[in-house]
Design an enzyme around this catalytic site. Structure first.
Site, PDB file in Angstrom:
ATOM      1  N   ASP A  12      15.485   3.404 -27.516  1.00 54.36           N
ATOM      2  CA  ASP A  12      15.761   4.232 -26.334  1.00 54.36           C
ATOM      3  C   ASP A  12      14.501   4.707 -25.624  1.00 54.36           C
ATOM      4  O   ASP A  12      14.463   5.790 -25.041  1.00 54.36           O
ATOM      5  CB  ASP A  12      16.622   5.458 -26.713  1.00 54.36           C
ATOM      6  CG  ASP A  12      17.948   5.051 -27.315  1.00 54.36           C
ATOM      7  OD1 ASP A  12      18.457   3.980 -26.953  1.00 54.36           O
ATOM      8  OD2 ASP A  12      18.474   5.802 -28.153  1.00 54.36           O
ATOM      9  N   LYS A  15      13.257   0.789 -22.419  1.00 52.05           N
ATOM     10  CA  LYS A  15      12.950  -0.657 -22.317  1.00 52.05           C
ATOM     11  C   LYS A  15      13.748  -1.317 -21.201  1.00 52.05           C
ATOM     12  O   LYS A  15      13.243  -2.150 -20.471  1.00 52.05           O
ATOM     13  CB  LYS A  15      13.299  -1.385 -23.632  1.00 52.05           C
ATOM     14  CG  LYS A  15      12.533  -0.903 -24.828  1.00 52.05           C
ATOM     15  CD  LYS A  15      13.030  -1.548 -26.104  1.00 52.05           C
ATOM     16  CE  LYS A  15      14.430  -1.159 -26.495  1.00 52.05           C
ATOM     17  NZ  LYS A  15      14.627   0.241 -26.874  1.00 52.05           N
ATOM     18  N   GLY A  39      21.580  -0.155 -26.279  1.00 49.38           N
ATOM     19  CA  GLY A  39      22.144   0.321 -25.023  1.00 49.38           C
ATOM     20  C   GLY A  39      20.984   0.480 -24.070  1.00 49.38           C
ATOM     21  O   GLY A  39      20.109   1.307 -24.300  1.00 49.38           O
ATOM     22  N   HIS A  40      20.921  -0.355 -23.057  1.00 44.42           N
ATOM     23  CA  HIS A  40      19.771  -0.375 -22.150  1.00 44.42           C
ATOM     24  C   HIS A  40      20.248  -0.009 -20.747  1.00 44.42           C
ATOM     25  O   HIS A  40      21.115  -0.671 -20.189  1.00 44.42           O
ATOM     26  CB  HIS A  40      19.121  -1.763 -22.146  1.00 44.42           C
ATOM     27  CG  HIS A  40      18.634  -2.176 -23.509  1.00 44.42           C
ATOM     28  ND1 HIS A  40      18.354  -3.473 -23.834  1.00 44.42           N
ATOM     29  CD2 HIS A  40      18.369  -1.449 -24.618  1.00 44.42           C
ATOM     30  CE1 HIS A  40      17.939  -3.528 -25.097  1.00 44.42           C
ATOM     31  NE2 HIS A  40      17.949  -2.320 -25.596  1.00 44.42           N
ATOM     32  N   GLN A 220      16.112  -2.134 -29.811  1.00 43.15           N
ATOM     33  CA  GLN A 220      15.667  -1.116 -30.771  1.00 43.15           C
ATOM     34  C   GLN A 220      14.178  -0.801 -30.567  1.00 43.15           C
ATOM     35  O   GLN A 220      13.683  -0.930 -29.464  1.00 43.15           O
ATOM     36  CB  GLN A 220      15.949  -1.554 -32.216  1.00 43.15           C
ATOM     37  CG  GLN A 220      17.427  -1.528 -32.602  1.00 43.15           C
ATOM     38  CD  GLN A 220      18.227  -2.717 -32.115  1.00 43.15           C
ATOM     39  OE1 GLN A 220      17.856  -3.852 -32.336  1.00 43.15           O
ATOM     40  NE2 GLN A 220      19.328  -2.470 -31.444  1.00 43.15           N
TER      41      GLN A 220
HETATM   42  P1  GDP Z   1      16.364   1.623 -23.912  1.00 42.55           P
HETATM   43  O1  GDP Z   1      17.359   1.505 -25.014  1.00 42.55           O
HETATM   44  O2  GDP Z   1      14.968   1.582 -24.408  1.00 42.55           O
HETATM   45  O3  GDP Z   1      16.608   0.658 -22.800  1.00 42.55           O
HETATM   46  O4  GDP Z   1      16.568   3.085 -23.305  1.00 42.55           O
HETATM   47  P2  GDP Z   1      17.985   3.774 -22.924  1.00 42.55           P
HETATM   48  O5  GDP Z   1      18.471   3.175 -21.668  1.00 42.55           O
HETATM   49  O6  GDP Z   1      18.896   3.789 -24.095  1.00 42.55           O
HETATM   50  O7  GDP Z   1      17.521   5.273 -22.731  1.00 42.55           O
HETATM   51  C1  GDP Z   1      16.563   5.633 -21.798  1.00 42.55           C
HETATM   52  C2  GDP Z   1      17.195   6.631 -20.796  1.00 42.55           C
HETATM   53  O8  GDP Z   1      16.180   7.192 -20.017  1.00 42.55           O
HETATM   54  C3  GDP Z   1      18.132   5.971 -19.817  1.00 42.55           C
HETATM   55  O9  GDP Z   1      19.146   6.875 -19.490  1.00 42.55           O
HETATM   56  C4  GDP Z   1      17.257   5.681 -18.603  1.00 42.55           C
HETATM   57  O10 GDP Z   1      17.986   5.631 -17.382  1.00 42.55           O
HETATM   58  C5  GDP Z   1      16.359   6.875 -18.633  1.00 42.55           C
HETATM   59  N1  GDP Z   1      14.999   6.665 -18.107  1.00 42.55           N
HETATM   60  C6  GDP Z   1      14.172   5.592 -18.259  1.00 42.55           C
HETATM   61  N2  GDP Z   1      12.973   5.837 -17.726  1.00 42.55           N
HETATM   62  C7  GDP Z   1      13.026   7.096 -17.226  1.00 42.55           C
HETATM   63  C8  GDP Z   1      12.081   7.925 -16.567  1.00 42.55           C
HETATM   64  O11 GDP Z   1      10.932   7.579 -16.363  1.00 42.55           O
HETATM   65  N3  GDP Z   1      12.512   9.169 -16.210  1.00 42.55           N
HETATM   66  C9  GDP Z   1      13.765   9.620 -16.447  1.00 42.55           C
HETATM   67  N4  GDP Z   1      14.091  10.834 -16.071  1.00 42.55           N
HETATM   68  N5  GDP Z   1      14.688   8.853 -17.071  1.00 42.55           N
HETATM   69  C10 GDP Z   1      14.312   7.618 -17.462  1.00 42.55           C
HETATM   70  P1  IMO Z   2      18.125   0.382 -28.116  1.00 43.83           P
HETATM   71  O1  IMO Z   2      17.941  -1.099 -27.927  1.00 43.83           O
HETATM   72  C1  IMO Z   2      18.297   3.837 -30.746  1.00 43.83           C
HETATM   73  C2  IMO Z   2      19.591   3.112 -34.855  1.00 43.83           C
HETATM   74  C3  IMO Z   2      20.888   3.791 -35.227  1.00 43.83           C
HETATM   75  C4  IMO Z   2      20.671   3.999 -36.726  1.00 43.83           C
HETATM   76  C5  IMO Z   2      19.908   2.737 -37.129  1.00 43.83           C
HETATM   77  C6  IMO Z   2      20.785   1.642 -37.695  1.00 43.83           C
HETATM   78  O2  IMO Z   2      19.072   0.997 -27.159  1.00 43.83           O
HETATM   79  O3  IMO Z   2      16.803   1.065 -28.164  1.00 43.83           O
HETATM   80  P2  IMO Z   2      22.555  -0.047 -36.643  1.00 43.83           P
HETATM   81  O4  IMO Z   2      23.802   0.223 -35.865  1.00 43.83           O
HETATM   82  O5  IMO Z   2      21.555  -0.886 -35.941  1.00 43.83           O
HETATM   83  O6  IMO Z   2      22.828  -0.544 -38.037  1.00 43.83           O
HETATM   84  O7  IMO Z   2      21.892   1.420 -36.845  1.00 43.83           O
HETATM   85  O8  IMO Z   2      19.274   2.267 -35.959  1.00 43.83           O
HETATM   86  N1  IMO Z   2      19.660   2.258 -33.652  1.00 43.83           N
HETATM   87  C7  IMO Z   2      19.201   2.621 -32.451  1.00 43.83           C
HETATM   88  N2  IMO Z   2      18.689   3.790 -32.027  1.00 43.83           N
HETATM   89  N3  IMO Z   2      18.358   2.775 -29.899  1.00 43.83           N
HETATM   90  C8  IMO Z   2      18.851   1.594 -30.313  1.00 43.83           C
HETATM   91  O9  IMO Z   2      18.839   0.495 -29.543  1.00 43.83           O
HETATM   92  C9  IMO Z   2      19.339   1.482 -31.632  1.00 43.83           C
HETATM   93  N4  IMO Z   2      19.885   0.484 -32.349  1.00 43.83           N
HETATM   94  C10 IMO Z   2      20.059   0.966 -33.586  1.00 43.83           C
HETATM   95  O10 IMO Z   2      21.061   5.008 -34.555  1.00 43.83           O
HETATM   96  O11 IMO Z   2      19.815   5.095 -36.929  1.00 43.83           O
HETATM   97 MG    MG Z   3      19.038   2.474 -25.765  1.00 41.73          MG
END
Ligand code: GDP
Ligand code: IMO
Ligand code: MG
Length: 426
Positions: A12, A15, A39-40, A220
């Protein structure tokens, strides 16, 4: 140009946003690990796109590829493809014949295994990821290429059942009739996704030979890597750059650059050690709206952790850094950064491998002043790096000095356009 982009913390990191931003420079975007535990999020003009299985480059590239290293839930994928088609009709989607299939039984097993783990539970995403990889390595897994053969799928489901019946017997799939029903449903959804199946390792290598630009998108983060993360509080696959080769069939020798994405602070979902965690103060969680994209769970929040970052930078051989959420962190008056780890009072220069060590770990902080709200021209990066608030530049330059890597992309909001890229990414 062949690049790999991946997360350097606990997932999270943002990416998805950075992948989307740079993907216009690439022809193909490839996922090589994980499944719908990812979840991206990508936000464009207020419209939010959430990717779980499809690479986040799908809005700007020509081809997206789901590699053999992935584990795929067919129902989830069908839904995601139909959403994507509403925005990008022409996108080509290719899925590796060797990707493994997550069934409903795997999702139940995920929950059951967590119950058995009891106090050592990981806090998984309940997406069936662990059990599907277990079956892959037990050599009983169902691959995409199996989905047109009822006999093979049936036989494999029965083998998995026999191996894990202690866990399954008091669930729906303790019943043979239900397992059979599941197989039939699986073959129905299989028909829909088999049209995308290909020998993607050949496509990727052929595209490389034709001079195409390819981006590999990690899911991840480095701390969730099964070998180099904080085991056992990790995911079930390798998440570091080395996984590109085994998860897509493309040689690591041809990769030109590795981009590491990190949040200006740290977040984590699930259990396990978190050295820089902020306890009893939800300010950053609220400011950053830190709730899981996949599960909706509140994320645990901490300060930026330099020793942790150095570990994942090394494991990934990162060339260039991208920082996200500086708009969120800057709103605090005082910002802390973990700069050193002490074990039994002595500074250590390595990242602890033993879980017990984290209980005795002390961290040392440095403090920085916040930089307030970033104004609109600054957040769009319109006037370049020099126009950013001085306190923010100091923060970034401190990270560069500590890690020895340049921060080339600065994200200052969730929108695609709120991004400043130094150098080549413009
Ligand atoms: P990922 O799993 O690495 O793709 O990240 P996620 O999408 O799960 O979580 C990142 C969250 O931060 C998402 O809700 C994005 O929309 C948000 N986000 C990403 N970059 C920024 C930023 O620079 N500022 C703010 N406020 N939100 C951001
Ligand atoms: P993205 O790509 C954040 C964490 C879970 C748990 C551990 C194992 O959005 O960054 P799993 O379901 O993979 O067996 O869970 O890894 N986890 C993540 N945490 N972002 C993710 O993906 C994750 N994918 C798995 O919360 O601690
Ligand atoms: Mg994510």
């Amino acid at each position: 140009m062949i690049s790999v982009i991946l997360g350097l913390q606990f997932g999270d990191e943002g990416k998805g946003k950075i992948t989307d931003f740079i993907s216009r420079n690439y022809d193909d975007v490839v996922r090589f690990n994980g499944g719908s535990n990812a979840g991206h999020t990508v936000v464009i003009n207020g419209k939010k796109f959430k990717f779980h299985l499809i690479p986040s480059g799908a809005l700007q590239s020509n081809v997206v590829i789901l590699g053999n290293g992935m584990v795929i839930d067919p129902d989830e994928l069908i839904e995601e493809i139909s959403l994507l088609r509403q925005t990008n009709k022409n996108i080509k989607i290719k899925i590796s014949s060797g990707a493994h299939i997550v069934t409903k039984m795997h999702k139940i097993l995920d929950k059951k295994e967590e119950e058995v783990r009891a106090s050592l539970n990981i806090g998984t995403t309940s997406q069936g990821i662990g059990p599907t990889y277990e079956d892959k390595y037990a050599r009983t897994g169902i691959r995409l290429i199996d989905l047109d053969d009822m006999d093979i799928v049936k036989e494999k489901v029965e083998i998995i059942y026999r191996m894990k019946k202690d866990l399954l017997n008091d669930t729906l799939y303790g019943s043979e009739e239900e397992r059979e029903k599941m197989v039939n449903d699986l073959l129905t959804s299989g028909k829909e996704i088999l049209q995308y199946m290909d020998y993607t390792e050949d496509i990727i290598n052929d595209d490389y030979s034709r001079g195409k630009n390819i981006l590999f998108e990690g899911a991840q983060g480095g701390m969730l890597d099964i070998d180099f993360g904080i085991y056992p509080f990790v995911t079930s696959s390798n998440t570091i750059a080395g996984a590109v080769s085994t998860g897509s069939g493309f040689s690591f020798r041809k990769v030109d650059s590795v981009i590491g994405v990190f949040k200006a602070y740290t977040s984590k979902v699930g259990s396990g050690p978190f050295p820089s965690e902020i306890i009893n103060d939800n300010t950053l969680r609220d400011l950053g709206n830190e709730y899981g994209t996949t599960t909706g769970r509140p994320r645990r929040i901490g300060w930026l952790d330099i020793p942790l970052l150095k570990h994942t930078i090394k494991m990934n051989d990162v060339d260039s850094l991208a920082i996200t959420k500086v708009d969120v962190l800057g709103r605090l008056d005082k910002i802390k950064v973990v700069t050193k780890y002490l074990l039994d009072g002595k500074e250590i220069s390595y990242f602890p491998r033993r879980i017990e060590d984290f209980k005795r770990l002390e961290v040392k902080y440095e403090e920085f002043p916040g930089w307030g709200e970033i104004n609109s021209s600054q957040s769009l990066g319109e006037n370049g790096y020099a126009a950013l608030p001085e306190n923010l530049r100091n923060y970034i330059e401190f990270i560069e000095k500590e890690t020895g890597k340049n921060v080339d992309i600065i994200s200052m909001g969730e929108e695609r356009k709120m991004t400043l890229a130094k150098q080549i990414f413009n």
